[in-house]
Enzyme design. Structure first.
Site, mmCIF file in Angstrom:
data_model
loop_
_atom_site.group_PDB
_atom_site.id
_atom_site.type_symbol
_atom_site.label_atom_id
_atom_site.label_comp_id
_atom_site.label_asym_id
_atom_site.label_seq_id
_atom_site.Cartn_x
_atom_site.Cartn_y
_atom_site.Cartn_z
ATOM 1 N N CYS A 287 -13.456 21.300 88.798
ATOM 2 C CA CYS A 287 -13.042 19.809 88.761
ATOM 3 C C CYS A 287 -14.517 19.325 88.922
ATOM 4 O O CYS A 287 -15.116 19.732 90.114
ATOM 5 C CB CYS A 287 -12.237 19.387 89.789
ATOM 6 N N CYS B 45 -14.463 17.055 92.605
ATOM 7 C CA CYS B 45 -14.358 17.606 93.940
ATOM 8 C C CYS B 45 -14.568 18.702 94.505
ATOM 9 O O CYS B 45 -14.885 19.699 95.518
ATOM 10 C CB CYS B 45 -12.690 17.440 94.490
ATOM 11 N N CYS C 1 -7.176 17.405 87.774
ATOM 12 C CA CYS C 1 -7.352 18.187 89.079
ATOM 13 C C CYS C 1 -6.223 17.870 89.762
ATOM 14 O O CYS C 1 -5.905 16.883 90.439
ATOM 15 C CB CYS C 1 -8.604 18.079 89.665
ATOM 16 N N ASP D 156 16.616 16.325 77.481
ATOM 17 C CA ASP D 156 15.577 15.702 77.014
ATOM 18 C C ASP D 156 14.912 16.519 75.914
ATOM 19 O O ASP D 156 14.172 17.871 76.349
ATOM 20 C CB ASP D 156 14.799 15.327 78.026
ATOM 21 N N CYS E 128 -7.614 16.142 93.091
ATOM 22 C CA CYS E 128 -8.019 14.884 93.359
ATOM 23 C C CYS E 128 -7.884 14.032 92.186
ATOM 24 O O CYS E 128 -7.980 12.653 92.446
ATOM 25 C CB CYS E 128 -9.518 14.858 93.866
#
Length: 412
Positions: free
Chosen positions: A217, A220, A201, A338, A204
């Site tokens: 989530c 929360c 999430c 990368d 949170c």
């Protein structure tokens, strides 16, 4: 729109003229379009030039990790139903390129601007947009961009309290988190095939639950908002529940999603969905993407895929086996140096396709394909790869600079 017909000061006019001269010199020297160097010179002479150029326009900003160039084109076509449009259609999407594009649109009513994710907050501050379209956020250019959650946080802080209408994809939790700080959001259910950057999430850090197409989530209560626009098969559902057919020359589910978001943006400016979607049919290719070109007696379809989410969408639209596939990967500065992202792509989706591998980092890609148990051949260049394929259609998938190399080779 502002009533002042000429917002440019003498200094700004000088900056525009100088920028255009430098761009023309760059083109004459064969160094590309010149838009970026021209914009840089213009901004050096007048650092406020972008804001001045935008102040007489109704501005739309488009930002995302994938699909922003195509969506910018679709929105621009739709808004031409309402008036003249200026746009950075070739994808120069940082402040210099944007400034250069707007300097060329003195009679425009609308500015449709693609913006690199990292520059969105600053460009929004300068251009006072009426609408901002946020499509998706996923990992990209790992050596340069911070992780996706930090980008979402930058968007959230930069757009907090924005007067713009935010048109946002409610299926991407990172986009929802970013848009939720704005008072005026239009949610579009555009879908999200790549989910690997949104398992935790953004609010949170809790684990995201994903039953079906929903998400929330468990810690929360942060959850998917209810959309007012939605992609449903080959149709766009508007806020009244009416279904409008999508007719595109561009392939794939991702482009239908781009069209749904574009229709929602067009509606902000009073262009009805039917008119907007009909106009989008004009778009055949976007800066060479999706073009089919004849080369050495074969039909090459050129497809751009820059990161794991883009490769996943691209695999879903290629012709079925045994259509040959040529893959080309570079890792120059514009791509991100990368290449570890190759390990995030599910190359088993290419099983049954004869594969040829080219590009600066062909050996990195070869190792990845070997681990994915794919049949492939490593080739020195495009010509050799094409010669190994039978006459007919070949799907060619490349990342950013590899795609530019391919276009130059095939004369596109």
């Amino acid at each position: 729109m502002a009533g002042n017909s000429d917002p440019l000061t003498p200094r700004a006019k000088l900056a525009v003229t100088a920028g255009k001269a430098v761009a023309a010199a760059s083109r004459a020297a064969g160094r590309g379009s010149g838009s970026v160097i021209g914009g840089r010179v213009a901004l050096k002479l007048d650092p406020d030039l972008l804001a001045r150029l935008a102040q007489n326009l109704d501005v739309v900003l488009v930002s995302a990790t994938n699909g922003k160039t195509t969506t910018t084109r679709l929105i621009a076509e739709a808004l031409r139903a309402a008036g003249p449009v200026v746009s950075n259609a070739l994808g120069a999407n940082m402040p210099a390129g944007i400034t250069s594009a707007l300097a060329g649109g003195s009679d425009a009513q609308y500015g449709v601007i693609e913006v690199d994710e990292k520059y969105l907050a600053g460009v929004a501050r300068d251009t006072d947009p009426k609408c901002i379209a946020l499509l998706n956020l996923s990992r990209d250019q790992l050596d340069r961009a911070a992780e996706t959650r930090m980008l979402a946080e930058n968007w959230r802080e930069g757009l907090a309290g924005s007067k713009a209408v935010i048109v946002a994809n409610c299926d991407d939790p990172l986009v929802v988190w970013a848009a939720s700080s704005s008072p005026n959001v239009v949610w579009v259910a555009a879908g999200q095939m790549w989910k690997d950057d949104a398992w935790s999430c953004p609010a949170c850090g809790g684990v995201m639950q994903r039953p079906g197409d929903d998400w929330f989530c468990g810690e929360c209560g942060f959850r998917r908002p209810t959309p007012s626009w939605a992609l449903s098969g080959d149709h766009v559902l508007d806020p009244h529940g009416s279904a409008w057919p999508i007719h595109l020359q561009l392939p794939g589910r991702a482009n239908k999603a781009n069209a749904a978001s574009s229709a929602a943006v067009a509606a902000v400016f009073g262009v009805p969905p039917q008119v907007a979607l009909e106009r989008m049919y004009q778009v055949q290719a976007v800066a060479g993407r999706y073009d089919v070109v004849q080369f050495q007696g074969r039909d090459l379809r050129l497809l751009l895929a820059k990161n794991p989410a883009g490769w996943l969408e691209t695999f879903s639209l290629i012709d079925p086996p045994p259509t040959p596939v040529i893959l080309s990967v570079n890792a120059r500065s514009a791509d991100g140096t990368d290449t570890s992202w190759l390990w995030d792509v599910d190359y088993t989706r290419l099983t049954g396709h004869p594969i040829c591998v080219i590009g600066d980092r062909k050996l990195d890609l070869a190792v990845r394909l070997e681990v994915a148990n794919q049949q492939f051949q490593v080739c020195d260049n495009l010509d050799q790869a094409v010669q190994l394929c039978p006459p007919g259609r070949i799907e060619v998938i490349a990342n950013y600079t590899a795609f530019q190399d391919l276009r130059r080779r095939v004369g596109n």
